[in-house]
Design a protein around this motif. Structure first.
Motif, mmCIF file in Angstrom:
data_model
loop_
_atom_site.group_PDB
_atom_site.id
_atom_site.type_symbol
_atom_site.label_atom_id
_atom_site.label_comp_id
_atom_site.label_asym_id
_atom_site.label_seq_id
_atom_site.Cartn_x
_atom_site.Cartn_y
_atom_site.Cartn_z
ATOM 1 N N SER A 43 0.828 -1.212 0.000
ATOM 2 C CA SER A 43 0.000 0.000 0.000
ATOM 3 C C SER A 43 0.858 1.255 0.000
ATOM 4 O O SER A 43 0.525 2.253 -0.653
ATOM 5 N N LEU A 44 1.992 1.201 0.698
ATOM 6 C CA LEU A 44 2.879 2.359 0.747
ATOM 7 C C LEU A 44 3.506 2.614 -0.616
ATOM 8 O O LEU A 44 3.564 3.766 -1.087
ATOM 9 N N HIS A 45 3.985 1.571 -1.247
ATOM 10 C CA HIS A 45 4.578 1.722 -2.583
ATOM 11 C C HIS A 45 3.575 2.333 -3.561
ATOM 12 O O HIS A 45 3.907 3.265 -4.304
ATOM 13 N N ARG A 46 2.371 1.813 -3.561
ATOM 14 C CA ARG A 46 1.374 2.308 -4.513
ATOM 15 C C ARG A 46 1.005 3.762 -4.246
ATOM 16 O O ARG A 46 0.699 4.515 -5.178
ATOM 17 N N ALA A 47 1.064 4.167 -2.983
ATOM 18 C CA ALA A 47 0.726 5.546 -2.646
ATOM 19 C C ALA A 47 1.855 6.520 -2.989
ATOM 20 O O ALA A 47 1.596 7.694 -3.280
ATOM 21 N N ARG A 52 7.456 9.608 -6.259
ATOM 22 C CA ARG A 52 8.909 9.423 -6.127
ATOM 23 C C ARG A 52 9.577 9.508 -7.486
ATOM 24 O O ARG A 52 10.612 10.191 -7.642
ATOM 25 N N GLN A 53 9.021 8.845 -8.469
ATOM 26 C CA GLN A 53 9.607 8.909 -9.797
ATOM 27 C C GLN A 53 9.551 10.326 -10.365
ATOM 28 O O GLN A 53 10.487 10.770 -11.045
ATOM 29 N N ALA A 54 8.483 11.047 -10.076
ATOM 30 C CA ALA A 54 8.386 12.439 -10.524
ATOM 31 C C ALA A 54 9.461 13.303 -9.864
ATOM 32 O O ALA A 54 10.051 14.178 -10.498
ATOM 33 N N ARG A 55 9.720 13.052 -8.581
ATOM 34 C CA ARG A 55 10.745 13.821 -7.878
ATOM 35 C C ARG A 55 12.138 13.502 -8.414
ATOM 36 O O ARG A 55 12.995 14.401 -8.536
ATOM 37 N N HIS A 181 16.660 8.034 -3.924
ATOM 38 C CA HIS A 181 17.246 7.578 -5.184
ATOM 39 C C HIS A 181 17.537 6.085 -5.208
ATOM 40 O O HIS A 181 17.804 5.530 -6.277
ATOM 41 N N LEU A 182 17.495 5.410 -4.060
ATOM 42 C CA LEU A 182 17.919 4.021 -3.985
ATOM 43 C C LEU A 182 16.731 3.066 -3.998
ATOM 44 O O LEU A 182 15.780 3.236 -3.228
ATOM 45 N N ASP A 183 16.802 2.064 -4.848
ATOM 46 C CA ASP A 183 15.788 1.015 -4.899
ATOM 47 C C ASP A 183 16.140 -0.107 -3.926
ATOM 48 O O ASP A 183 17.310 -0.279 -3.553
ATOM 49 N N GLU A 230 9.449 19.659 -1.989
ATOM 50 C CA GLU A 230 8.526 18.633 -2.488
ATOM 51 C C GLU A 230 8.965 17.235 -2.052
ATOM 52 O O GLU A 230 8.123 16.368 -1.773
ATOM 53 N N GLU A 231 10.261 16.996 -1.997
ATOM 54 C CA GLU A 231 10.733 15.699 -1.514
ATOM 55 C C GLU A 231 10.437 15.529 -0.030
ATOM 56 O O GLU A 231 10.121 14.424 0.427
ATOM 57 N N ALA A 232 10.531 16.607 0.741
ATOM 58 C CA ALA A 232 10.149 16.554 2.149
ATOM 59 C C ALA A 232 8.657 16.273 2.293
ATOM 60 O O ALA A 232 8.231 15.479 3.148
ATOM 61 N N ALA A 233 7.860 16.913 1.452
ATOM 62 C CA ALA A 233 6.416 16.683 1.501
ATOM 63 C C ALA A 233 6.074 15.236 1.167
ATOM 64 O O ALA A 233 5.111 14.668 1.704
ATOM 65 N N LEU A 234 6.867 14.610 0.298
ATOM 66 C CA LEU A 234 6.621 13.206 -0.035
ATOM 67 C C LEU A 234 6.918 12.306 1.165
ATOM 68 O O LEU A 234 6.194 11.342 1.420
ATOM 69 N N TRP A 235 7.956 12.635 1.926
ATOM 70 C CA TRP A 235 8.197 11.897 3.170
ATOM 71 C C TRP A 235 7.025 12.089 4.134
ATOM 72 O O TRP A 235 6.618 11.149 4.824
#
Length: 541
Positions: A43-47, A52-55, A181-183, A230-235
């Motif tokens: 569920s986390l990945h899908r959300a 993440r890819q956009a960032r 950046h890390l998978d 925006e990356e902080a907002a994603l966290w």
């Protein structure tokens, strides 16, 4: 005597969680990754994954702008945030005094020693000091579960036994997941690899959040390598998702953000604002910050830095960065954490050891005098040194009352390069550090002592990026007049194995040739690889 009925039914096989597959396995991983945990990861990945890819795409676009001659600057569209009157949420009691923090990887011995070290905080690091093999990640998660539970112990091959001190004598635990950046290539969801940082953070929270909440100890995290608001907002979105899934109060999970990229220093107010309901501070991640400066300006001939040993925190652009961070944090009611002392004790040379410890004392005195609320060390022996200086100059739990209104930092102050030289020793040392660290990392060790400094991915990145930039900037010379070119680099690589001596005594010694080949490939490439650990990750597990 009556017969005892035996349950001969087969052990039920867990039903697969739809959408997720694990490409590696350990015999003991089932209890670490039960269906409920896997469901959280899905569920986390899908959300999060689309954004993440956009960032990450936005990072590439911004770097292309820098490569074309553009310069970072403060954002005009967020001026109201920078000039507004607001503060972050009140700090939890367990994090009000953070005067000395120790960091390191997540193996059981390190976890025990760090929690017992006498530091105020231990940052358990899944990022720069951990080579992310599947074994390392799961052993680390299990060690932290034991630490939170209070029963973690470890017996070394020598027979020495390690156990935790009572909880009231332990450091407060913070966990650093991997960056955006890390998978995590061993966890695939809907056919895509999951973000490594989300795997680290969510799995730790799944197993420990409830217990840490009851202990009034978090859960607490360090977030690395952010480049934007925006990356902080994603966290924030990810953390809120985890809290909601686990039934935690919103804002229960607290974070500190490392300001270790050049773009992020121009958005510190904005990053605090995006995480204002849970953030407790910013940290001067000095080594990654220097790496980011090099990477940002990789195509700018007027911003080539001298060798690493000359790029100290007293250089004007780094002094401006640290003092602006202090001013920003204290204006918003957050901690301004200082940077890492990477020195380790030199056991067999008293004079050299005293010189090294004198550098540590000077660095920590600079930090506390500037207004920092705490600092980092890489080795337990440095804790008393750092603590004594902060105790003397910071009798209160922190220095939020030091506003640093005197600090006036412009865009140009933050990007003006330091001057200096490149010596033969500095050039050859950069090659050696890269090769030795890479060899150890490929062998599963992400934290390596080299020449009495604790090297991790961040410090190795400085050396690797400088080598690339020096070779791709025409006209550079060593102080002895030797041209810095492909011939010098090839000769240095060729001579290195003999210089290293007995490889069996080196961490990852059997991987030296593989490390040399990878460094050669990366340094000669026309384009600078974004991170050393991206191509290296393909070579492990």
């Amino acid at each position: 005597m009556s017969a005892v009925a035996l349950d001969t039914a087969p052990t039920p096989v867990p039903r697969p969680t739809p959408g997720i597959s694990l490409t590696r396995s350990r015999r003991d991983q089932t209890d670490l990754l039960p269906p409920a945990a896997l469901g959280l990861l899905v569920s986390l990945h899908r959300a999060i994954e689309p954004e993440r890819q956009a960032r990450l795409a936005a990072r590439r676009e911004r770097q292309a702008y820098f490569d074309g001659g553009g310069l970072p600057d403060f954002r005009s569209d967020t001026r109201a945030i920078r000039e507004g009157h607001w503060q972050v949420a009140p700090l939890p009691a367990a994090l009000r005094d953070r005067r000395v923090e120790i960091t390191g990887p997540v193996d059981p011995k390190m976890v025990i020693n760090a929690l017992n070290s006498g530091a105020k905080v231990y940052m358990a690091d899944f990022e720069d000091s951990t080579s992310p093999t599947w074994d390392n990640l799961l052993i680390g998660q299990r060690a932290l579960i034991g630490a939170v539970r209070g029963d973690l112990s470890f017996t070394a091959d020598s027979g020495k036994h390690y156990a935790l001190k009572p909880r009231e004598q332990q450091a407060v635990l913070l966990v650093r997941p991997r960056g955006w950046h890390l998978d995590e290539k061993h966890v695939r969801i809907d056919g895509q690899p999951m973000a490594g940082g989300l795997f680290d953070l969510a799995l730790f929270a799944f197993h420990n959040a409830r217990a840490l909440t009851e202990q009034d100890r978090g859960p607490y995290f360090y977030l690395p390598k952010l480049q934007s608001m925006e990356e902080a907002a994603l966290w924030e979105t990810a953390l809120s998702h985890i809290e909601a899934t686990l039934g935690l109060p919103h804002g229960q999970m607290k974070v500190t953000v490392l300001i270790e990229t050049l773009p992020a220093v121009f958005e510190m107010h904005e990053i605090l604002y995006a995480l204002r309901e849970r953030i407790v501070g910013l940290n001067c991640g000095r080594w990654d910050y220097i790496f980011s400066y090099l990477k940002t300006f990789r195509r700018h001939r007027d911003k080539v830095l001298p060798e690493r040993s000359q790029v100290t925190m007293t250089q004007p652009f780094l002094k401006a960065y640290s003092e602006l961070l202090i001013q920003t944090c204290h204006r918003r009611g957050a901690h301004a954490m200082g940077g890492m002392a990477a020195q380790i004790p030199i056991a067999d040379d008293e004079a050299a050891n005293e010189q090294a410890m004198a550098r540590v004392r000077a660095d920590k005195l600079r930090e506390v005098s500037a207004g920092h609320d705490g600092t980092w060390v890489a080795h337990p022996a440095l804790i008393p040194i750092a603590r004594a200086i902060f105790d003397q100059h910071m009798p209160a739990p922190n220095q939020h009352g030091v506003p640093r209104d005197d600090v006036q930092v412009s865009r140009d102050d933050l990007i003006r390069p330091s001057t200096g030289t490149i010596t033969r020793g500095g050039f050859e040392g950069s090659v050696e550090v890269c090769v030795r660290y890479l060899a150890a990392w490929l062998d599963g060790n992400g934290c390596v002592p080299i020449h009495w400094l604790m090297e991790d991915a961040a410090t190795a990145e400085i050396s690797r990026t400088q080598l690339w930039q020096w070779l791709h900037t025409p006209g550079l010379h060593l102080t002895d007049g030797t041209a810095i070119d492909a011939n010098l680099f090839a000769a240095t690589l060729r001579n290195l194995p003999a210089k290293l001596g007995d490889r069996a005594a080196l961490p990852g010694g059997e991987r030296i040739e593989q490390a040399i080949a990878l460094l050669d490939q990366l340094t000669r490439a026309d384009d600078l690889a974004e991170f050393l650990t991206l191509p290296a990750y393909a070579l492990i597990d």
